[in-house]
Scaffold this motif. Structure first.
Motif, PDB file in Angstrom:
ATOM      1  N   LEU A  76      32.338  52.304  53.723  1.00 13.89           N
ATOM      2  CA  LEU A  76      31.244  53.177  53.303  1.00 13.89           C
ATOM      3  C   LEU A  76      31.756  54.530  52.829  1.00 13.89           C
ATOM      4  CD1 LEU A  76      28.616  52.386  56.095  1.00 13.89           C
ATOM      5  CD2 LEU A  76      28.586  51.637  53.710  1.00 13.89           C
ATOM      6  N   CYS A  77      32.778  55.058  53.497  1.00 12.48           N
ATOM      7  CA  CYS A  77      33.324  56.352  53.082  1.00 12.48           C
ATOM      8  C   CYS A  77      33.990  56.252  51.708  1.00 12.48           C
ATOM      9  CB  CYS A  77      34.321  56.861  54.123  1.00 12.48           C
ATOM     10  SG  CYS A  77      33.554  57.396  55.672  1.00 12.48           S
ATOM     11  N   LEU A  78      34.764  55.192  51.483  1.00 11.27           N
ATOM     12  CA  LEU A  78      35.412  55.017  50.179  1.00 11.27           C
ATOM     13  C   LEU A  78      34.375  54.831  49.067  1.00 11.27           C
ATOM     14  CD1 LEU A  78      38.383  52.659  51.146  1.00 11.27           C
ATOM     15  CD2 LEU A  78      38.542  55.038  50.438  1.00 11.27           C
ATOM     16  N   VAL A 110      38.057  54.054  38.486  1.00 12.49           N
ATOM     17  CA  VAL A 110      38.755  52.766  38.373  1.00 12.49           C
ATOM     18  C   VAL A 110      39.870  52.674  39.409  1.00 12.49           C
ATOM     19  CG1 VAL A 110      40.147  51.318  36.843  1.00 12.49           C
ATOM     20  CG2 VAL A 110      38.173  52.555  35.940  1.00 12.49           C
ATOM     21  N   LEU A 111      40.607  53.768  39.611  1.00 11.24           N
ATOM     22  CA  LEU A 111      41.670  53.757  40.617  1.00 11.24           C
ATOM     23  C   LEU A 111      41.095  53.596  42.015  1.00 11.24           C
ATOM     24  CD1 LEU A 111      43.955  56.594  39.194  1.00 11.24           C
ATOM     25  CD2 LEU A 111      44.463  54.148  39.264  1.00 11.24           C
ATOM     26  N   MET A 112      39.908  54.146  42.255  1.00 14.71           N
ATOM     27  CA  MET A 112      39.266  53.960  43.567  1.00 14.71           C
ATOM     28  C   MET A 112      38.891  52.499  43.785  1.00 14.71           C
ATOM     29  SD  MET A 112      39.346  56.700  45.335  1.00 14.71           S
ATOM     30  CE  MET A 112      38.227  56.172  46.632  1.00 14.71           C
ATOM     31  N   PHE A 113      38.504  51.798  42.720  1.00 11.47           N
ATOM     32  CA  PHE A 113      38.259  50.358  42.862  1.00 11.47           C
ATOM     33  C   PHE A 113      39.512  49.655  43.378  1.00 11.47           C
ATOM     34  CE2 PHE A 113      34.976  50.568  39.172  1.00 11.47           C
ATOM     35  CZ  PHE A 113      34.051  51.129  40.037  1.00 11.47           C
ATOM     36  N   LEU A 140      30.707  43.653  43.873  1.00 14.17           N
ATOM     37  CA  LEU A 140      29.368  44.008  43.408  1.00 14.17           C
ATOM     38  C   LEU A 140      29.226  45.522  43.244  1.00 14.17           C
ATOM     39  CD1 LEU A 140      27.226  41.521  45.530  1.00 14.17           C
ATOM     40  CD2 LEU A 140      27.716  41.411  43.078  1.00 14.17           C
ATOM     41  N   PHE A 141      29.790  46.271  44.189  1.00 17.68           N
ATOM     42  CA  PHE A 141      29.735  47.733  44.107  1.00 17.68           C
ATOM     43  C   PHE A 141      30.433  48.220  42.834  1.00 17.68           C
ATOM     44  CE2 PHE A 141      32.006  51.738  44.915  1.00 17.68           C
ATOM     45  CZ  PHE A 141      30.936  52.584  45.131  1.00 17.68           C
ATOM     46  N   ALA A 142      31.631  47.683  42.556  1.00 17.88           N
ATOM     47  CA  ALA A 142      32.380  48.106  41.365  1.00 17.88           C
ATOM     48  C   ALA A 142      31.618  47.747  40.095  1.00 17.88           C
ATOM     49  CB  ALA A 142      33.761  47.469  41.363  1.00 17.88           C
ATOM     50  N   ALA A 143      31.028  46.544  40.062  1.00 22.60           N
ATOM     51  CA  ALA A 143      30.289  46.135  38.864  1.00 22.60           C
ATOM     52  C   ALA A 143      29.062  47.011  38.639  1.00 22.60           C
ATOM     53  CB  ALA A 143      29.882  44.669  38.985  1.00 22.60           C
ATOM     54  N   CYS A 243      46.529  49.352  37.418  1.00 27.84           N
ATOM     55  CA  CYS A 243      45.927  48.872  38.668  1.00 27.84           C
ATOM     56  C   CYS A 243      46.295  47.418  38.938  1.00 27.84           C
ATOM     57  CB  CYS A 243      44.407  49.028  38.606  1.00 27.84           C
ATOM     58  SG  CYS A 243      43.823  50.727  38.549  1.00 27.84           S
ATOM     59  N   VAL A 244      46.254  46.595  37.906  1.00 28.85           N
ATOM     60  CA  VAL A 244      46.590  45.176  38.081  1.00 28.85           C
ATOM     61  C   VAL A 244      48.054  45.021  38.478  1.00 28.85           C
ATOM     62  CG1 VAL A 244      46.856  43.006  36.840  1.00 28.85           C
ATOM     63  CG2 VAL A 244      44.772  44.350  36.560  1.00 28.85           C
TER      64      VAL A 244
END
Length: 573
Positions: A76-78, A110-113, A140-143, A243-244
């Protein structure tokens, strides 16, 4: 230039008595501080610093383990901080049109994802039964955040870009669930193969961007921002590629339970991603017609081979997987990468980049010389055969005589290597050598009007003369098992061949070659006759030199008597 006032001012400035204004150390420090302040104000790196500190602080405050409460709080914090970055990006664009700060914020999202997906690996390791809900929630959150940002800014991204973007984000979160069945058996080849396969799967997704690239810069025009091609959207996909790449490494570290200091990961894992990037760069260069970008794409491809050669570990886990890799694919990572690079150059050649054809051929030749496995050192005829057939086909289609001749020579080399232990190379490879002679002389006739034909003729004539000399003077060393009549007739046959060749090509050097071959035959016959007579006449050497010196003495007497030949008298006048 002769103005007296200007001259007077110059004399004052150049006068050594005029004091030179120097800045004090305090003034230098002030200017440096102001410059630093302007840099920080313009580029505003504090969002990056903040994101790093918050992420590391949260990871330290909520160690991921068996306590589901800590895992949920960390999640939740992230997610909350990611939402804060997203809302800030919307506000700085909606209220102030500060696009440079917004770009940093969007890339940080994107980096946080990536950070959130890596955090869930600890949950998968500690409580595998709870991990799927975390990964699904994170995806789902990222999308939702991504789509909300695109609609809220507003920032338009075409479907051909949006679909690969969402697939790559999904890959960050969902791929660990593919590994879940094998995590309890870390030495299972299925697990290590799946860990390796992450980067190739991501590379296939990146190749899905080719249709978008082929649409060109017009596909991102009027995207709702001041960012233009290629910065938008390629900075975003470059960040995703970073990231990948990190995700490929972290999967091998966090979900392969073989010890903290051991891992199967090496830079060659990322070769498919690099290859996909080069394909996209090449396609973009072709679309916009940038030869510099084409050359960059072609020139960076050998760097993939370097990636496959460096970074190999010495621990047991790494070496076991490397052996499994070689056994499965039948080659080392470097050789597999060379084949991929060759395929890239072939693709570039098919797409009309002529320079790529030469790189493709050179790569195949290197593949022929490089052993497929570390244990062997035999030359591989297959790449040479592929190169030869391609060069003949490509050269004939485009009417490139040099490519046709080179392809025929490469095909002959491949056939010679493949048939090394067969009749094909009997009698010191006589058949391949004469086939090469036929290729050169034939090319010299077919392409007699261009430079390729000229060089082929010259080389063919030289080879024919060398063959005549070797047969005439090297019978004892090379051709002891060949009948004498054949070795006696061969130089004359070469002389006749070159004489006839001169008639149909009009090349004077063929006449010279025929004369040299005939001379070799004459010397061969003379030496054979001398040896025959020497067996029957014991004083033959003395008699021979006696006759030679008599002729020399008679010639000198003729000169003294003024009986020189007519042609020499005309020349002396």
């Amino acid at each position: 230039m002769n103005d007296p006032e200007v001259a007077a001012d110059a004399s004052v400035v150049d006068s050594p008595s005029h004091p030179v204004m120097r800045r004090t150390p305090g003034e230098d420090l002030t200017r440096w501080v102001l410059s630093l302040g302007r840099f920080l104000y313009t580029h505003n790196p504090f969002y990056v610093i903040s994101a790093w500190l918050v992420f590391t602080g949260l990871r330290a405050s909520f160690p991921v383990g068996s306590d589901s409460i800590d895992a949920w709080l960390l999640t939740l914090c992230l997610m909350g901080y990611t939402l804060l970055l997203s809302v800030t990006a919307v506000l700085v664009i909606r209220l102030g049109k500060v696009w440079e700060d917004a770009r940093s914020l969007l890339l940080l999202v994107v980096l946080m994802f990536l950070g959130i997906s890596v955090t869930f690996d600890g949950i998968l390791a500690a409580t595998p039964e709870l991990a799927p809900r975390y990964y699904l929630l994170g995806w789902l959150f990222a999308a939702v955040v991504s789509e909300s940002l695109l609609r809220g800014l507003p920032l338009r991204m075409g479907l051909l870009f949006r679909v690969p973007y969402h697939l790559l984000v999904a890959l960050l979160f969902l791929y660990p669930l593919v590994l879940k069945p094998w995590l309890v058996t870390p030495h299972d080849p299925a697990l290590t193969s799946a860990l390796f396969a992450f980067a190739p799967v991501a590379a296939l997704v990146y190749l899905g961007l080719i249709p978008a690239v082929q649409r060109g810069p017009a596909y991102v025009d009027q995207n709702g921002s001041p960012w233009q091609w290629p910065w938008y959207p390629w900075v975003l996909f470059g960040t995703l590629g970073f990231c990948v790449s990190l995700r490929a490494y972290y999967l091998c570290v966090s979900l392969h339970f073989v010890g903290a200091s051991q891992t199967i990961f090496a830079p060659y894992f990322l070769v498919p991603l690099g290859l996909a990037a080069l394909v996209l760069l090449l396609e973009a260069a072709l679309v916009v017609g940038s030869r510099r970008a084409m050359h960059w794409a072609l020139g960076l491809a050998p760097g993939l081979v370097l990636m496959a050669l460096v970074g190999h570990g010495s621990d047991l886990v790494f070496q076991d997987f490397l052996r499994s890799f070689e056994q499965t694919l039948g080659a080392t990572p470097a050789v597999v990468t060379l084949w991929l690079v060759a395929a890239f150059y072939l693709w570039a050649t098919v797409r009309g980049v002529e320079e790529a054809n030469y790189a493709w051929i050179v790569t195949l030749v290197v593949l022929a010389l490089m052993p497929a496995r570390n244990a062997g050192a035999e030359i591989n005829a297959v790449p040479l055969a592929v190169a030869g057939v391609w060069q003949v086909t490509w050269g004939w289609r485009l009417q490139r005589s040099g490519a046709v001749v080179g392809g025929l020579c490469l095909s002959l080399a491949a056939a010679t290597i493949a048939g090394w232990d067969t009749w094909f190379v009997a009698l010191h490879a006589a058949l391949p050598i004469h086939l090469l002679l036929g290729i050169l002389l034939g090319a010299g006739y077919v392409y007699r009007e261009d430079r390729t034909g000229l060089h082929a003729r010259r080389n063919g004539i030289e080879l024919a003369v060398v063959l005549a000399a070797v047969v005439a003077f090297g019978r004892e060393a090379f051709l002891a098992d060949v009948p004498m009549w054949a070795t006696m007739l061969y130089p004359l046959a070469i002389a006749a061949l070159l004489a006839a060749y001169s008639r149909i090509t009009g090349d004077i050097w063929s006449v010279v070659g025929a004369a040299l071959a005939a001379t070799a035959a004459g010397l061969d016959y003379s030496s054979r006759a001398y040896a025959y007579l020497l067996e029957r006449i014991a004083g033959l050497p003395e008699l021979t030199f006696g006759v030679v010196f008599f002729l020399l003495a008679a010639l000198i007497s003729m000169f003294k008597a003024g009986l020189r030949p007519a042609w020499l008298r005309r020349r002396s006048r």
